[in-house]
Every structure is written in structure tokens, then in C-alpha cells.
Design a protein around this motif. Sequence first.
Motif, PDB file in Angstrom:
ATOM      1  N   PRO A 175      62.582  17.283  19.914  1.00  0.00           N
ATOM      2  CA  PRO A 175      61.566  17.106  20.962  1.00  0.00           C
ATOM      3  C   PRO A 175      60.548  18.236  20.948  1.00  0.00           C
ATOM      4  CG  PRO A 175      63.806  17.139  21.866  1.00  0.00           C
ATOM      5  CD  PRO A 175      63.900  17.587  20.458  1.00  0.00           C
ATOM      6  N   LYS A 176      59.352  17.915  21.350  1.00  0.00           N
ATOM      7  CA  LYS A 176      58.355  18.955  21.556  1.00  0.00           C
ATOM      8  C   LYS A 176      58.745  19.721  22.810  1.00  0.00           C
ATOM      9  CE  LYS A 176      54.749  16.102  19.600  1.00  0.00           C
ATOM     10  NZ  LYS A 176      53.555  15.299  19.858  1.00  0.00           N
ATOM     11  N   THR A 177      58.428  21.010  22.810  1.00  0.00           N
ATOM     12  CA  THR A 177      58.844  21.852  23.930  1.00  0.00           C
ATOM     13  C   THR A 177      58.309  21.339  25.268  1.00  0.00           C
ATOM     14  OG1 THR A 177      59.029  23.731  22.488  1.00  0.00           O
ATOM     15  CG2 THR A 177      58.763  24.197  24.830  1.00  0.00           C
ATOM     16  N   ARG A 178      57.063  20.903  25.228  1.00  0.00           N
ATOM     17  CA  ARG A 178      56.502  20.405  26.489  1.00  0.00           C
ATOM     18  C   ARG A 178      57.295  19.195  26.994  1.00  0.00           C
ATOM     19  NH1 ARG A 178      52.406  22.182  28.763  1.00  0.00           N
ATOM     20  NH2 ARG A 178      51.670  23.128  26.851  1.00  0.00           N
ATOM     21  N   VAL A 187      60.418  18.674  26.427  1.00  0.00           N
ATOM     22  CA  VAL A 187      61.691  19.192  26.947  1.00  0.00           C
ATOM     23  C   VAL A 187      61.501  19.595  28.407  1.00  0.00           C
ATOM     24  CG1 VAL A 187      63.405  21.033  26.786  1.00  0.00           C
ATOM     25  CG2 VAL A 187      62.497  19.986  24.696  1.00  0.00           C
ATOM     26  N   MET A 188      60.403  20.293  28.654  1.00  0.00           N
ATOM     27  CA  MET A 188      60.150  20.734  30.033  1.00  0.00           C
ATOM     28  C   MET A 188      59.887  19.541  30.945  1.00  0.00           C
ATOM     29  SD  MET A 188      57.813  24.007  28.992  1.00  0.00           S
ATOM     30  CE  MET A 188      57.444  24.557  30.651  1.00  0.00           C
ATOM     31  N   PHE A 220      55.985  30.111  30.095  1.00  0.00           N
ATOM     32  CA  PHE A 220      56.032  28.654  29.958  1.00  0.00           C
ATOM     33  C   PHE A 220      55.571  27.921  31.212  1.00  0.00           C
ATOM     34  CE2 PHE A 220      58.665  29.910  26.408  1.00  0.00           C
ATOM     35  CZ  PHE A 220      58.255  29.024  25.438  1.00  0.00           C
ATOM     36  N   PHE A 240      51.457  25.902  23.846  1.00  0.00           N
ATOM     37  CA  PHE A 240      52.461  26.833  23.325  1.00  0.00           C
ATOM     38  C   PHE A 240      52.080  27.176  21.897  1.00  0.00           C
ATOM     39  CE2 PHE A 240      55.278  24.010  26.099  1.00  0.00           C
ATOM     40  CZ  PHE A 240      54.950  24.719  27.232  1.00  0.00           C
ATOM     41  N   VAL A 279      55.869  24.069  15.918  1.00  0.00           N
ATOM     42  CA  VAL A 279      57.230  23.749  16.366  1.00  0.00           C
ATOM     43  C   VAL A 279      57.236  23.172  17.773  1.00  0.00           C
ATOM     44  CG1 VAL A 279      59.463  24.769  16.987  1.00  0.00           C
ATOM     45  CG2 VAL A 279      58.323  25.438  14.859  1.00  0.00           C
ATOM     46  N   MET A 280      56.529  23.823  18.683  1.00  0.00           N
ATOM     47  CA  MET A 280      56.677  23.435  20.084  1.00  0.00           C
ATOM     48  C   MET A 280      55.709  22.334  20.517  1.00  0.00           C
ATOM     49  SD  MET A 280      57.760  26.909  22.055  1.00  0.00           S
ATOM     50  CE  MET A 280      56.388  27.940  21.589  1.00  0.00           C
ATOM     51  N   GLU A 281      54.526  22.307  19.911  1.00  0.00           N
ATOM     52  CA  GLU A 281      53.561  21.272  20.304  1.00  0.00           C
ATOM     53  C   GLU A 281      53.640  20.040  19.398  1.00  0.00           C
ATOM     54  OE1 GLU A 281      51.644  21.040  22.884  1.00  0.00           O
ATOM     55  OE2 GLU A 281      51.664  23.061  23.734  1.00  0.00           O
ATOM     56  N   GLU A 282      53.936  20.279  18.129  1.00  0.00           N
ATOM     57  CA  GLU A 282      53.905  19.170  17.175  1.00  0.00           C
ATOM     58  C   GLU A 282      55.297  18.751  16.705  1.00  0.00           C
ATOM     59  OE1 GLU A 282      50.901  17.888  15.781  1.00  0.00           O
ATOM     60  OE2 GLU A 282      49.791  19.028  17.273  1.00  0.00           O
ATOM     61  N   ALA A 283      56.285  19.596  16.965  1.00  0.00           N
ATOM     62  CA  ALA A 283      57.643  19.364  16.449  1.00  0.00           C
ATOM     63  C   ALA A 283      57.599  19.085  14.946  1.00  0.00           C
ATOM     64  CB  ALA A 283      58.328  18.229  17.205  1.00  0.00           C
ATOM     65  N   ASN A 287      60.262  28.667  17.705  1.00  0.00           N
ATOM     66  CA  ASN A 287      60.775  27.974  18.890  1.00  0.00           C
ATOM     67  C   ASN A 287      61.071  28.995  19.989  1.00  0.00           C
ATOM     68  OD1 ASN A 287      61.890  26.288  20.780  1.00  0.00           O
ATOM     69  ND2 ASN A 287      63.037  25.084  19.277  1.00  0.00           N
ATOM     70  N   PHE A 302      60.791  28.750  23.116  1.00  0.00           N
ATOM     71  CA  PHE A 302      61.483  28.167  24.272  1.00  0.00           C
ATOM     72  C   PHE A 302      62.993  28.286  24.105  1.00  0.00           C
ATOM     73  CE2 PHE A 302      62.926  24.435  26.804  1.00  0.00           C
ATOM     74  CZ  PHE A 302      62.340  24.777  28.003  1.00  0.00           C
TER      75      PHE A 302
END
Lengths: 274, 703
Positions: free
Chosen positions: A198-201, A203-204, B270, B276, B399-403, B504, B506
Motif C-alpha cells: 500500500p501507499k503510505t497515504r 495506509v493512513m 505525517f 511524502f 515508496v510512499m506515494e507510488e509504492a 519507507n 512511515f
Amino acid sequence: MRVLVCLKQILDPDVPARDFQIDPDARAARRGGANLVTNIFCENAVETALQFREAAGGDVKITALCYGESSAEDCLRKAMAMTVDEACLVERDGNTNPDAAAVGRVLAAAIRRLEQDGGAFDAVLVGRESGDWGVGQTGGVLAEELGRPALGFVESLQPGNGSVTLRRQTDVGIEVAEAEPPFLVTITNNEDNVPRIPKTRDVMMSYRKPLQKLSLADLELDSEEIRAGSSIFEVEEIFIPADEVECELAEGDTLEERVDQLATRIHEVVASIG
Amino acid sequence: MFRVGGTVPVMDPTQATREVFWNIEYTWLVYVLMVPTLAVFGWGFWLKIRRWRSGQPALRFDRPGERLQLFLRNAVGQGRTIKRRYAGLFHTLVYTGFIVLFLATTVVAIHHDTPLHIMKGHFYLIFQSLIVDIFGLFVLVGVALAAIRRWISKPKLLVYTDEASWILVTIFVMALTGFMIEGWRIAVTDDPWAAWSPIGNLFALGSDPWMTDTAMQRGHVIIWWFHLVVAFGWIAWVPFSKMSHVFTAPLNIFTANLDGYGGSLKTIDFETAERFGINHLGDFTWKDLLDFDACTECGRCTDVCPANTVGKSLSPRDIILDLQGLMHKRGDEFLGSRAGNGNGDGGNGSGELLPIIDQKTAVSPEALFACTTCAACMEACPVHIEQMPKIVDARRYLVMEEADFPEGMMDMMNSLESRQHPFAGTQFSRVDWTEGLDIDVMAEMDDPHEAEVLMWVGCGGALVERNRNTVRATAKLLKKAGVKFAILGREESCTGDPARRVGNEFLFEMLAKGNVETMERYGVRKVVTSCPHCFNSFRNEYPHFGGSYEVYHHTQFLDQLLESGRLDGNGAGGRSNGSSTITFHDPCYLGRHNGEYDAPRNLLAQVGGARQVEMERSRNTSFCCGGGGGMAFVDEPPDQRVNQERAQEAVDTGADVVAVGCPFCATMLDDGVNARRGDRDVQVRDVAELLWDAVGDSEEAAP
């Protein structure tokens, strides 16, 4: 279109061998230091549903459903992080190891309940089997309970014109089928439905999505029978097979003698196993 | 004697001087031309400053004392530039030459434009004539050496642009014409102090036989104005070329990160972050943007980059230059892209956001995910550019926006999420290694505070078969020294280092907070760990999450125990383990990131009968094993393996033991050495294992 994916939380199948313990009295595995994870085929099912929604251009609502302990909320949150739209947890009480018949009946009752509130599910996706007991019956039982046609070992769903194209794995190759909703499929894995990270956003955001909780009492079920675990089969005994290694050297003065000796012993051992 | 102008030879050296603007009419034109020159120069830098200021905030003017020291050492003192001999030599020649020539021009200005007529006497002869001539020659020689490198030897690390060539040509022309006009003035005026200007005099003597005074005088006027126009043009060009490093580099050094590479990643809020990680120039801090403008294209970062060395597409230099190019190209479009990324106060978010990832090959995901975060690039950079944190910033976005990241990293992160360790499929639990050692686990102790120190085992120590011997040896050594220690056992989680390096943040934050909470519960104040990655997280990163501890790498702790006598060493007379030569591989996160080079070497001195040899790249220039930055979990192409490159270097020292101080280095080099040792018996051993062999209880000596 509405799609439902059923999830099961299981003991981490990757638990180190030394950490895997069983409770002979409960005839089940002990939790021990192991983690709880979503059954992999259930995650494949979530991924398959998400890809179906993407291919259909978005007009698909995906619901995740789980019958389990409150810890199973993690599985549903993760599914929602993968961008499943909503989730429902039917909290388990009583037997911690309900069999497929019991689970199928709980899920069917829950599905009927969810359908009352939000309309019929066109497709119900269930993992082909779980990584703990591996019985592989839940999908079938659930289809029977719901009175829907079912196909097993499906690896992808593609939207068609009023129908859905299914690809399923068979012993002789891939079978392509057209299915008119509503239907149920059990999902197996292939290289394309590896669950996404999952994308972090997301997840949140998953913590802000609706997670409905139901108890057995909320469902019109004979909950006593469910609590007892139902029974299409009973586990009589459970144990970890002991590996025994015995080493024996073929003896003899010459190579030929040793080969003879070896062949003889192989015959004897095979015969003794029967 | 034919004489023009008013120069009168007076042989009293206290009266020695020369006429300013000799032979030049319309001198007012100089001042007129200076106005547009300085205007363009000022405008150019104003554009730059405006661009930097559009970045996110960063605290880089604190601790002025330390900053001044760094400035004196590496800007004024050229501390890093001179580490490469050839480039260091020619740069020093040009750099010192420029300073002296600038001072000389200032002297002329003071002498001519103020009532202070300082340009006379011995000062005129010794400084303004002799020294200035010598340093002018330095410039010529320096530029010639640079030109030989750029046009003849052509090393791979340089960027070959017309701009760079023009810079050399124009500097050379300025210095040469300076000597020409000096020489002709000397010749025509028959300067009695000619001998004090040896190079100018050489030109005078060289011109005299074949040029008439009139020709020289006319040539002098022409070349004088040519020199002035070139010099003024050049000054105006400075802010638009890489010569701007004359100003941006010192500023960049003054505002450098003072906390070491191990603490150079930003935290993310966050709750407030709009995005991110970074995929837009406006999300960088002003210091990041200054970094882009400080780059001199010297290429040392790429030259030392392990990924680049083995042929991967990662090139830290090209990342910086590509981002610099995008920044310059975008101008106001870029300024409009300001928005918050959680590092600062946010912004108006107006304008279209232009992505940086994948705009150029250097900032492609493939290149970004080849980085081992070893920080060799940052250590090599003469002007303290921070390449690695930018790579991690961009990874965070992916990683966090596009996975979007390599498969091996995905498995690792999945495992971290569900099992709190990165080694999916391990056959061991966190406490299996303690078997037979009777080690206290905090949760099982009546009073966990009794433990003097927490031994942080680390996933790499507990769960990887090869490294369990290392943590056993460490524990046995602690016991032998009578240290009261305990472990967290099953309550230990990954510190989050691999998640953080991959991008990552987060997941890292979740793991970090969890660990801080656990350690808080047991009142942990002192930690010793055999994993430099855990060590770095505790030391530099956990304080941001409320966890401040006294942290030791096991080699540091054991070194202290030896020194204080708690651990009974035998000087260099420890038992021999049969090895004759040991070479130590500095782990990036112990050495470069945290500055510890000596403790492991001190311990190795205990190994009886073995001598230590150094690899060519050691200590702060050590070459990564290839396992940092989450790369230990990625399958590298067989012909692009960093670990084999390093293993080869270790094997080439002739050592029969390659000593390591990191579980990741251990597994990476194990593989590498096995691939490269040929028929020789070369072993990879942790320092703790070797120390136990040398000074441990003999009947229990490790195999």
C-alpha cells in the motif's frame, strides 16, 4: 458493481520451525511468539479484486469481510490500505478453530446482512485455501449456502459486456470462462496478483474508512452450533512429525561388494516400510 | 632613453612604484564598464539566491563556531580538494593565484582611488611585483595542468562541456594578457624595478629584440583593453557558469550538515505533510537547492560510488547536475511549485508541480534504488554536497506515494510489517542463539534495571545463521568481562534502518516508536549492539523519536573493556587462530557515518601472531560491501555485484581473514569472498569472533 472479498487471519506460515508449537489438548497450533498475518490466497483475492476494479474503470465497490478475532481488524485495515472501500469484521467467539462448514455459514449470513444494507454482491472472492489448515472447503460451502454458481482456482477477473471473464488454472492449462453475476470464485495465485504494497497515504487513510463490526448475535444464525465449531470433520490428533535420521554405511572390501550390500539394504528398507 | 608617461627611474627602493593606468586614456571608461559588469554579476547571484530562498526551511546557520572551523579547513584550507593529488595541485595553484591577483587588484584600487598610496616601496616590490608575478605564473601553470587533464588524459569522472573548456581558456587568456601588458610596460618604460617582476620581465626581454617601442606601446593599449573586457565579461559570466562555485562552494561548506552522515535524513511530519518524500524541486530545502549550485562537476562522488563502480546507472554527480539543470531551466515556473512536504511550513502550492523523477536518466527509479547509502559520495565531495539524503528523499516519494520499488525490497518491507524483522523465511527465533549461554531477557528479570547495559542483538545477528556466532561471541566476551547485561529477546524489533534507507519513513517511524516504548518500559539507558545500522539508528535517529541512549558498537564497548582491564586481554599476545594476516573492512555505518575507525583495529591487535593490512580503500574512504540501503535484500545482476568488487580488494591484500563489524557486511562479503578467493582459504569473521578466539576461554573458542 459490488465485489466482496473474504479474508482469513492465520498464524504466520513463515514462523521459524523451532517456534512452531502445537497444543495437543486444543488440537491446534499455539500462537507462541508467532505473528498473525492475512492468509496469502486471501491477499491474492484482494489484489485480484483491485485489478478488476481498475480494469472496469472504477465503478466497482469492494468490501472485505472477515470472521475472526478482534486482531483480524489488522487484516481488514491492510486490505483497506490496499484501497478496498469498506470492511466488515464478524467477531468470533467460542471455538477458535471453526471448520469450513461453520465459517461458510457465518460468512453467508454476514453477506446476506451486508446485502440487505447495500445491495447484492455481484462477485464473491474467496482465497483457494488457507495457509494454516489448508482444507480448502470454505469457498465451496459458502457458494452452497449462498446458492450461487462457483468456480475454483481462478487467477483473474476481467470485466466484459454484462458478464465477467474468468481465467482459471486447471491441471491441463488455463481455462477461460464467462460468468454472469452473481457468482463466487476461489482465487489462486499467479505472478500478476501478487498483493501490492500500500501507499503510505492509503495506509493512513485506511484508519478513516468504515469498519463495521458484527457479532454472531447480529446474524440470524444458530450461534450455539457455530460456537461449537459445527462439524464436517473432527481433528483427532495433531503432532509435529519427528524427523529421524539413521546413517548406515554399506560395507564390503570391494566396490562391487559395497554396491551389492547397498542394493540389498535398499530392498530391505523399502520392504520394511511396506 | 625614449620614455613615455611619467615614470622616472629612482633607484631608492623605498620610492619604488609604478604608474597606474600607464599608457591608458579614457580611464573613466573602466568605471563605466564596471557598472554593467557588477550589475549582471549581482543580478546573476540575486537570481540564484531567490531560487534558493524558494526552498523549504533548514537550520544551517546555527553553531557558527563549528561552521567557521569547517569553513577554514575545507573552504579556505581546501582540505578535501587537495586529497586528489593532481586536481588538488592545479586547483591550489589557480585558487591561490586568484586570491593573490584579486588582492593585487584591490591594492591598485586603493592606491589609485583613495588617498592611501600604498603601492610603493618594498611592499610594491615584494608583494605587488614579485609575489603577484609568481602567483600569476601559478594560474598559468594550474590552468595548463587542468587543460592537459581535460583535453589529453580525459579521465572518466569529468563532465566534458564547452563551458568548462571556455573557463580554462578565459582564465589562461586573462593571466597571459596580464603578463603581456606588464611586460610591454616594463620594456617601454624601461622599468628600473623590472627584475622584481620576473615573468613580466621575461615578456619584456622576449619582446624587445623584435618589437619596436611603438609597436609594444600600441600592443599594450590593445591588449590592456582586451584584458579588461575579458576580465569584466568573465566576472559577469561567473554567476551563470560553474565558476559560481567560487562563492557557492564556500557558502555550501559553511552551511554543511555538521551532524555526520548518519544523522542526515530528514524526519517527516505525517500529520501535516502534503506529500511524502520529494518529487518536486520546491520540496527540497534551500540548502538542497544551494547544493545543486555548488557542484563543480569534479565527479569525485561518482568516482567513489560503489554502485557506479560496478556498472550500475547510479551517478550521484549526474543526479546533482540533472537537478541543477532542471532548476535552472525552470526559473519562475519552478518558483511557483513551492508547497509543503512536512519539512517546513508548507506553502501556497500554486502552479503545476513538475516531477523530477524520471525527467532524466540520473533520477530514474532504477538509479535511485541502486544506492547503498554508504555516503562515500558525501565524504568525497570537496564542497560538502549532500547527495545521499536527496536520493533517499526521492526514494521516499517512490515508496510512499507510488509504492514503486524493487521486488526484494518489497519482501523485506512486508516482513518488517508483519514480523518486525526483514528476514522472511528465517529458521531462527530471536532467542535461539542464546542456547546454552544463560542470558537474561529483560521481560523475565525481577528487576530489569539491574542490567547495566542492553545488548541489542539485531535481526541480522539473531536470525541469520552465519551471524549467530558473532552475537554469541559478543555475549561471551561481555560475560567474561563481568558485564551485567540483558537482551530484549522476542520483544526486540528491527530498528527500522532498512525501511528508512529504502524510503519507507512511515514504517521506520512505527518501528522506532515501538522500540523506544519497549526500551522506555525497562528504563534502558545504555545500549551495545554488533550491528552498525542499529547503532546508527539509536545514536542519530532515535533521539528524534524520544529515545536517547548511550550507544556503543560492540567493538567500541569491548575496546573500552579491554582498556579498562575489565576484559583480560594479552596485549598482542592473544592466542593465534592460525591466521597470519587480517584486513579489516570498515562498515559504512560505523566508519564514515559515525567516525569510529580505531576500536575494531585495536581489538584485532589482540589476535596473536597476525598482522593487520589495510585495503586500498579503508577508513573514511572505505568501499561499501553492497548491503546498505536495503540492497542486501535485492538480487544484483551477476556482473554488477558490489560485494564481489569489495571482496576482490580484500582478497588482493593477501589476508587470510577479512574482519568485519556488521552482520550485513558479513553475509555480503562471505558471498563475495567465496566467489573471488580462488583456491585460497580466506575467511570472513566478525571482530568479536576473532577476539573470542584470541582472549576467550580456550575450551570454548569459536570454531
